[in-house]
Design a protein around this motif. Structure first.
Motif, PDB file in Angstrom:
ATOM      1  N   ILE A 179       0.868  -1.386   0.052  1.00  0.00           N
ATOM      2  CA  ILE A 179      -0.023   0.057  -0.026  1.00  0.00           C
ATOM      3  C   ILE A 179       0.874   1.291  -0.173  1.00  0.00           C
ATOM      4  O   ILE A 179       2.009   1.241   0.869  1.00  0.00           O
ATOM      5  N   ALA A 180       0.580   2.140  -0.849  1.00  0.00           N
ATOM      6  CA  ALA A 180       1.334   3.319  -0.912  1.00  0.00           C
ATOM      7  C   ALA A 180       0.420   4.470  -0.668  1.00  0.00           C
ATOM      8  O   ALA A 180      -0.630   4.767  -1.649  1.00  0.00           O
ATOM      9  N   LEU A 181       0.951   5.420  -0.024  1.00  0.00           N
ATOM     10  CA  LEU A 181      -0.085   6.984  -0.064  1.00  0.00           C
ATOM     11  C   LEU A 181       0.935   8.040  -0.079  1.00  0.00           C
ATOM     12  O   LEU A 181       2.113   7.976   0.099  1.00  0.00           O
ATOM     13  N   GLY A 182       0.347   9.084  -0.714  1.00  0.00           N
ATOM     14  CA  GLY A 182       1.158  10.335  -0.687  1.00  0.00           C
ATOM     15  C   GLY A 182       0.348  11.549  -1.605  1.00  0.00           C
ATOM     16  O   GLY A 182      -0.466  11.443  -2.163  1.00  0.00           O
ATOM     17  N   ILE A 229      -2.641   0.511  -4.249  1.00  0.00           N
ATOM     18  CA  ILE A 229      -2.424  -0.765  -3.710  1.00  0.00           C
ATOM     19  C   ILE A 229      -2.241  -1.725  -4.710  1.00  0.00           C
ATOM     20  O   ILE A 229      -2.892  -1.595  -5.866  1.00  0.00           O
ATOM     21  N   CYS A 230      -1.401  -2.992  -4.343  1.00  0.00           N
ATOM     22  CA  CYS A 230      -1.318  -3.966  -5.501  1.00  0.00           C
ATOM     23  C   CYS A 230      -1.454  -5.308  -4.663  1.00  0.00           C
ATOM     24  O   CYS A 230      -1.421  -5.268  -3.356  1.00  0.00           O
ATOM     25  N   GLU A 231      -1.729  -6.221  -5.369  1.00  0.00           N
ATOM     26  CA  GLU A 231      -1.909  -7.595  -4.907  1.00  0.00           C
ATOM     27  C   GLU A 231      -1.309  -8.615  -5.992  1.00  0.00           C
ATOM     28  O   GLU A 231      -1.620  -8.610  -6.937  1.00  0.00           O
ATOM     29  N   PRO A 232      -0.456  -9.758  -5.313  1.00  0.00           N
ATOM     30  CA  PRO A 232      -0.054 -10.761  -6.126  1.00  0.00           C
ATOM     31  C   PRO A 232      -1.171 -11.578  -6.725  1.00  0.00           C
ATOM     32  O   PRO A 232      -1.982 -12.079  -5.969  1.00  0.00           O
ATOM     33  N   VAL A 233      -1.164 -11.950  -7.897  1.00  0.00           N
ATOM     34  CA  VAL A 233      -2.214 -12.965  -8.419  1.00  0.00           C
ATOM     35  C   VAL A 233      -1.824 -14.269  -7.922  1.00  0.00           C
ATOM     36  O   VAL A 233      -2.553 -15.092  -7.326  1.00  0.00           O
ATOM     37  N   GLU A 234      -0.579 -14.588  -7.664  1.00  0.00           N
ATOM     38  CA  GLU A 234       0.016 -15.836  -7.228  1.00  0.00           C
ATOM     39  C   GLU A 234       0.994 -15.453  -6.210  1.00  0.00           C
ATOM     40  O   GLU A 234       1.944 -14.778  -6.345  1.00  0.00           O
ATOM     41  N   PRO A 235       0.934 -15.917  -4.810  1.00  0.00           N
ATOM     42  CA  PRO A 235       1.612 -15.425  -3.744  1.00  0.00           C
ATOM     43  C   PRO A 235       3.122 -16.235  -3.791  1.00  0.00           C
ATOM     44  O   PRO A 235       2.928 -17.779  -3.596  1.00  0.00           O
ATOM     45  N   THR A 236       4.001 -15.675  -4.100  1.00  0.00           N
ATOM     46  CA  THR A 236       5.303 -16.413  -4.203  1.00  0.00           C
ATOM     47  C   THR A 236       6.474 -15.591  -3.414  1.00  0.00           C
ATOM     48  O   THR A 236       5.870 -14.282  -2.833  1.00  0.00           O
ATOM     49  N   GLY A 237       7.549 -15.953  -3.193  1.00  0.00           N
ATOM     50  CA  GLY A 237       8.419 -15.328  -2.373  1.00  0.00           C
ATOM     51  C   GLY A 237       8.939 -13.865  -3.045  1.00  0.00           C
ATOM     52  O   GLY A 237       9.308 -13.008  -2.232  1.00  0.00           O
ATOM     53  N   ARG A 238       8.661 -13.863  -4.232  1.00  0.00           N
ATOM     54  CA  ARG A 238       9.293 -12.640  -4.934  1.00  0.00           C
ATOM     55  C   ARG A 238       8.186 -11.490  -5.102  1.00  0.00           C
ATOM     56  O   ARG A 238       8.376 -10.361  -5.282  1.00  0.00           O
ATOM     57  N   ALA A 239       7.021 -11.913  -4.817  1.00  0.00           N
ATOM     58  CA  ALA A 239       6.018 -11.169  -5.026  1.00  0.00           C
ATOM     59  C   ALA A 239       5.986  -9.711  -4.401  1.00  0.00           C
ATOM     60  O   ALA A 239       5.585  -8.826  -4.827  1.00  0.00           O
ATOM     61  N   ILE A 240       6.225  -9.931  -3.023  1.00  0.00           N
ATOM     62  CA  ILE A 240       6.055  -8.598  -1.926  1.00  0.00           C
ATOM     63  C   ILE A 240       7.016  -7.663  -2.437  1.00  0.00           C
ATOM     64  O   ILE A 240       6.842  -6.532  -2.509  1.00  0.00           O
ATOM     65  N   LEU A 257     -16.336  13.821  -5.581  1.00  0.00           N
ATOM     66  CA  LEU A 257     -16.363  13.489  -4.113  1.00  0.00           C
ATOM     67  C   LEU A 257     -17.076  14.864  -3.164  1.00  0.00           C
ATOM     68  O   LEU A 257     -16.985  15.850  -3.700  1.00  0.00           O
ATOM     69  N   GLU A 258     -17.500  14.525  -2.033  1.00  0.00           N
ATOM     70  CA  GLU A 258     -17.991  15.525  -1.304  1.00  0.00           C
ATOM     71  C   GLU A 258     -17.382  15.043   0.124  1.00  0.00           C
ATOM     72  O   GLU A 258     -16.946  13.794   0.301  1.00  0.00           O
ATOM     73  N   ARG A 259     -17.596  15.993   1.238  1.00  0.00           N
ATOM     74  CA  ARG A 259     -17.492  15.617   2.660  1.00  0.00           C
ATOM     75  C   ARG A 259     -18.269  14.626   3.100  1.00  0.00           C
ATOM     76  O   ARG A 259     -19.512  14.413   2.815  1.00  0.00           O
ATOM     77  N   GLY A 260     -17.728  13.584   3.750  1.00  0.00           N
ATOM     78  CA  GLY A 260     -18.514  12.501   4.144  1.00  0.00           C
ATOM     79  C   GLY A 260     -18.219  11.281   3.474  1.00  0.00           C
ATOM     80  O   GLY A 260     -18.602  10.034   3.673  1.00  0.00           O
ATOM     81  N   ASP A 261     -17.554  11.336   2.113  1.00  0.00           N
ATOM     82  CA  ASP A 261     -17.299  10.088   1.480  1.00  0.00           C
ATOM     83  C   ASP A 261     -16.089   9.468   2.059  1.00  0.00           C
ATOM     84  O   ASP A 261     -15.198   9.799   2.893  1.00  0.00           O
ATOM     85  N   LEU A 262     -16.346   8.012   1.829  1.00  0.00           N
ATOM     86  CA  LEU A 262     -15.076   6.975   2.429  1.00  0.00           C
ATOM     87  C   LEU A 262     -14.773   6.241   1.459  1.00  0.00           C
ATOM     88  O   LEU A 262     -15.828   5.588   0.673  1.00  0.00           O
ATOM     89  N   ILE A 263     -13.507   5.944   1.284  1.00  0.00           N
ATOM     90  CA  ILE A 263     -12.787   5.104   0.132  1.00  0.00           C
ATOM     91  C   ILE A 263     -12.120   3.943   0.775  1.00  0.00           C
ATOM     92  O   ILE A 263     -11.231   4.234   1.726  1.00  0.00           O
ATOM     93  N   THR A 264     -12.394   2.865   0.601  1.00  0.00           N
ATOM     94  CA  THR A 264     -11.645   1.449   1.136  1.00  0.00           C
ATOM     95  C   THR A 264     -11.096   0.947  -0.316  1.00  0.00           C
ATOM     96  O   THR A 264     -11.491   0.532  -1.124  1.00  0.00           O
ATOM     97  N   LEU A 265      -9.820   0.629   0.054  1.00  0.00           N
ATOM     98  CA  LEU A 265      -8.883  -0.205  -1.016  1.00  0.00           C
ATOM     99  C   LEU A 265      -8.756  -1.541  -0.080  1.00  0.00           C
ATOM    100  O   LEU A 265      -7.870  -1.435   1.099  1.00  0.00           O
ATOM    101  N   CYS A 266      -8.713  -2.752  -0.517  1.00  0.00           N
ATOM    102  CA  CYS A 266      -8.350  -3.902   0.099  1.00  0.00           C
ATOM    103  C   CYS A 266      -8.133  -5.178  -0.713  1.00  0.00           C
ATOM    104  O   CYS A 266      -8.253  -4.979  -2.102  1.00  0.00           O
ATOM    105  N   SER A 267      -7.491  -6.122  -0.271  1.00  0.00           N
ATOM    106  CA  SER A 267      -7.118  -7.447  -1.050  1.00  0.00           C
ATOM    107  C   SER A 267      -8.406  -8.120  -1.207  1.00  0.00           C
ATOM    108  O   SER A 267      -9.574  -7.884  -0.946  1.00  0.00           O
TER     109      SER A 267
END
Length: 823
Positions: A35-38, A56-67, A195-205
């Motif tokens: 996850i990256a923010l800025g 945000i990014c997510e590996p399609v297959e979890p491997t040792g190199r993915a993260i 967007l307006e005040r009160g909006d909420l954004i969720t990013l998840c796996s």
């Protein structure tokens, strides 16, 4: 360009309005490398202040190199976006995504399959009051506007039983995206909203998104990112999701938030995750840095067409993707089209490219120019100037290649023709000057010079025509074979309906389904529609052969989810229905189903103090007269109407209980290992149980798996038969004839003063209703859109209410049985 390594860790200054977590290795942490923010300054300085980036990014297959690779890709995306000179944020981000994809694709192409990395990525850009979204699944985005969720993609699409809407442009099974690095070209999905005040954004796996598909989103629709984060973290812990991560964002719209990070420098390389100055660039850089530098020099973005902003109540898709084209003026004239010829499923490097090398084209044109000059020199003409090399892409079409070969052959043939073949003026006789001489000296040589080319072109056209004709004939023959095969399947399906042997008819229908799925339909929409229609007809035929009645979503509902993950429970579960409540025994713990919030609440288990002593792991439960009775290895426990517990002595130590039930205050115990049914007399549970069956009647009890009582005692055997005992004697053996056989039945139930026996078959996902004579009254299965009975382990029926309660790995289902009350 140097990728700032520190950007893979989030800034500690971005706490206001942002809350994130990661569950990794069984531990919860506050920051994830995926996850990256800025924020960065406006791309050209002409925009409204700063752009806020959330990645945000997510590996399609979890491997040792993915993260580590995913962290580098996020840092690269931010660097490319920050250094881009385009004012349009969509153009800048799509350029960054395409560049990262090409670099990762080239790296994967040179890597063994086991070491390849494919990443889903979602990029959010907040500029002023506008939100732009660039998404390549997997990863999930949820935007809460006016307490209404907008999920990209749909939450239900992560479930295995999801059926995409045919008319949906963005709600299918994640479109054709396969993650960065798997194809040379990708088409990210693009969206925008206000967007307006009160909006909420969720990013998840995506594993969290799959769980959210069955949950009340609750805090995700409010305006508290910390509460939403804790809600997601609790879901990850409850469902044992590892790894799982998410970030919840309140968009920075207020004036005081717009300048919250003024201390961050506009220089993109000064934007780091921990507030430290980035390390200096290493010589040459990493493989992704070198690849990105090359991509930036070679690519350009075709601008996306602007659209009028829709009302803020909707999230509007912009278009399916933005085309990336190679720059014709790039060094070396290479377009990078060779990348587009490779697929993740085909690593054949011996295939010839569809383009001619630029040097090869120049050499061919130089060859033709030189020989035209020599041929024309015989007539005293000036040498023809060399034509400048033609810029652009060489055609990859077979016709273009054939015509190019034909031109080369014709030109060579015209050049090698001997000079004596030209018509010249004769020196040994005088001929009048006229049209004949002009024809022989001028037109005849030109016709002869182009004649080989015309012959070659005619041959090429004839060959192309023959090839096209053969292809058309083959396509018609293949279509005829397909139609004939489908017609044969339809005829055999009709014949199966009239077969007297239902078991044989079922086998025939299953074979027809296999034949239908083996037919080639890829890339053929008309064939796919025909196969889909026949598939539905075969499903209906199979239900008729098996005498199955389908129950829809209105008849099958989940009333309580299981507190134990699928496959983790041990021991035999039980359901008891009494006093208008449903009690469930799972893994030695007793639960009460709360139908209001669809949960199971623990009411008794090991360690609970009852009558001054701690209870042990529960072995069974039964409804005794008008109250619930439970027992462990030492004592029995009786639940009062107010919910309190009292202890009773019970001589149960050392016994391996298969099933238990109560009738008239007496407690009956089935021990399959000893082929024994014992009876605890009402009021004397402290004495050993009395043998209830005689030796003759109990001979087959060794194969028993469940027991139920309604005046008679019914014992379910592993082969699907049911033994009917009365007064300790074997009264009859019920052998229901079902298609397929009931060899996999797991539970039996007889309602007090009821008329039917109910069996549940987890392998076939069906409920079988039997008369007391063993005849099948009805067979029920859930419709595809309703919760399935597959994997069902226990059943209890309230015939008065017309409801059967079925326990599956997912939880407790309430099933309205239409046969009750009318048969």
């Amino acid at each position: 360009m140097t990728i700032s390594r520190e950007r893979t860790v989030q800034s500690a200054t971005m706490t206001a309005g942002v809350a994130q977590f990661v569950v990794r290795g069984g531990r919860r942490e506050d920051q994830s490398p995926l996850i990256a923010l800025g924020e960065v300054a406006s791309l050209t300085g002409a925009g409204p202040g700063r752009d806020w980036l959330y990645l945000i990014c997510e590996p399609v297959e979890p491997t040792g190199r993915a993260i580590p690779v995913g962290a580098e890709v996020l840092a690269a995306l931010r660097d490319v976006y920050a250094e881009n000179d385009r004012d349009d944020p969509i153009e800048a981000m799509v350029a960054a995504v395409h560049a990262a994809n090409k670099v990762l694709f080239a790296k994967n192409r040179a890597t063994a399959p086991a070491g390849r990395v494919s990443l889903g990525v979602t990029c959010l850009i907040v500029r002023g009051a506008e939100l732009f979204i660039c998404q390549v699944p997997p990863t999930q985005t949820i935007i809460a506007q006016n307490e209404m969720p907008h999920a990209l993609p749909e939450l239900a699409s992560w479930r295995n039983d999801y059926q995409p809407r045919a008319a949906s442009g963005v709600g299918g099974k994640h479109g054709s995206a396969r993650g960065l690095g798997m194809r040379a070209e990708i088409a990210p999905q693009l969206f925008r909203t206000t967007l307006e005040r009160g909006d909420l954004i969720t990013l998840c796996s995506s594993n969290l998104a799959a769980v959210l598909a069955d949950e009340d989103l609750g805090p995700l629709l409010a305006n508290d990112p910390d509460a939403a984060r804790d809600f997601l973290a609790e879901l990850a812990t409850q469902h044992r999701l590892d790894p799982a991560y998410a970030v919840v964002i309140t968009p920075p719209l207020a004036p005081d938030r717009a300048g919250a990070l003024d201390a961050v420098e506009d220089d993109p390389d000064a934007w780091t995750g921990d507030g430290q100055t980035p390390a200096g660039p290493q010589p040459g850089g990493s493989w992704i840095e070198r690849g990105l530098r090359e991509m930036r020099e070679r690519s350009r973005v075709v601008p996306w067409p602007r659209r009028v902003i829709a009302p803020r109540s909707r999230v509007v898709p912009l278009r399916e993707g933005i085309t990336i084209d190679a720059d014709d003026s790039s060094p070396g004239g290479r377009t990078g089209a060779s990348f587009a010829r490779w697929d993740a499923r085909d690593d054949d490097d011996d295939e010839l490219p569809d383009e001619l090398d630029r040097d090869d084209v120049d050499a061919i044109e130089q060859f033709l120019t030189n020989h035209r000059t020599e041929a024309d020199g015989d007539e005293g003409g000036e040498p023809a100037p060399r034509r400048a090399p033609r810029r652009g892409r060489a055609s990859s079409r077979p016709m273009g290649a054939a015509m190019l070969l034909g031109m080369i052959a014709g030109a060579v043939a015209g050049w090698v023709r001997p000079a004596g073949g030209r018509a010249r003026r004769s020196r040994d006789r005088v001929r009048p000057l006229g049209s004949l001489e002009r024809w022989e000296t001028k037109r005849a040589p030109r016709l002869g010079r182009w004649l080989p080319l015309l012959i070659v072109a005619a041959i090429v056209l004839l060959g192309v025509g023959l090839v096209a004709s053969v292809r058309v004939q083959r396509a018609r023959a293949a279509e005829a074979r397909f139609e004939r095969a489908v017609d044969e399947i339809a005829s055999a399906r009709e014949a199966a309906l009239g077969a007297a042997d239902r078991s044989a008819a079922r086998g025939q229908v299953l074979s027809l389904q296999d034949r239908l799925e083996a037919l080639p339909t890829e890339g053929q929409p008309r064939r796919q529609e025909r196969v889909a229609a026949e598939r539905a007809a075969l499903a209906v035929t199979l239900d008729r052969v098996e005498a199955v009645e389908r129950l829809g979503p209105g008849q099958v509902q989940t009333v309580a989810t299981s507190p134990i993950a699928a496959g983790k429970a041990t021991g035999r579960p039980q359901i008891v229905v009494g006093g208008g409540q449903q009690f469930v025994l799972l893994d030695g713990e007793l639960y009460l189903a709360d139908t209001r919030d669809r949960t199971m609440k623990r009411i008794l288990g090991a360690g609970e103090t009852v009558a001054g002593s701690a209870a042990g792991k529960l072995l069974g439960i039964a409804w005794r007269v008008d109250s619930l009775f439970a027992f462990d290895e030492r004592r029995g426990y009786l639940r009062s109407a107010a919910g309190g517990w009292s202890a009773l002595p019970l001589d149960i130590a050392g016994r391996k209980v298969t099933a238990v039930d109560s009738f008239g205050g007496n407690l009956y115990l089935l021990e399959a290992e000893r082929a024994f049914i014992g009876k605890f007399v009402a009021g004397d549970y402290a004495s050993p149980p009395q043998p209830w069956t005689n030796a003759k009647g109990g001979g087959e009890l060794a194969g028993a798996i469940d027991m139920t009582i309604d005046k008679d005692i019914y014992v379910l055997l592993a082969d699907g038969r049911v033994l009917d005992f009365f007064g300790g004697e074997l009264k009859s053996t019920l052998a229901p004839v079902a298609v397929p056989a009931l060899a996999g039945a797991s539970a039996v139930h007889a309602a007090p003063d009821g008329r039917f026996l109910y069996l549940v078959d987890p392998r076939e996902g069906r409920i079988v209703c039997l008369g007391r004579d063993g005849a099948i009254v009805a067979v029920y299965k859930a419709a595809p859109e309703a919760p399935s009975f597959a994997g069902a382990r226990e059943i209890a029926v309230d015939e008065g209410a017309g409801i059967a309660y079925v326990l599956t790995d997912a939880g407790l289902l309430a099933v309205r049985l239409p046969a009750l009350g009318r048969r």
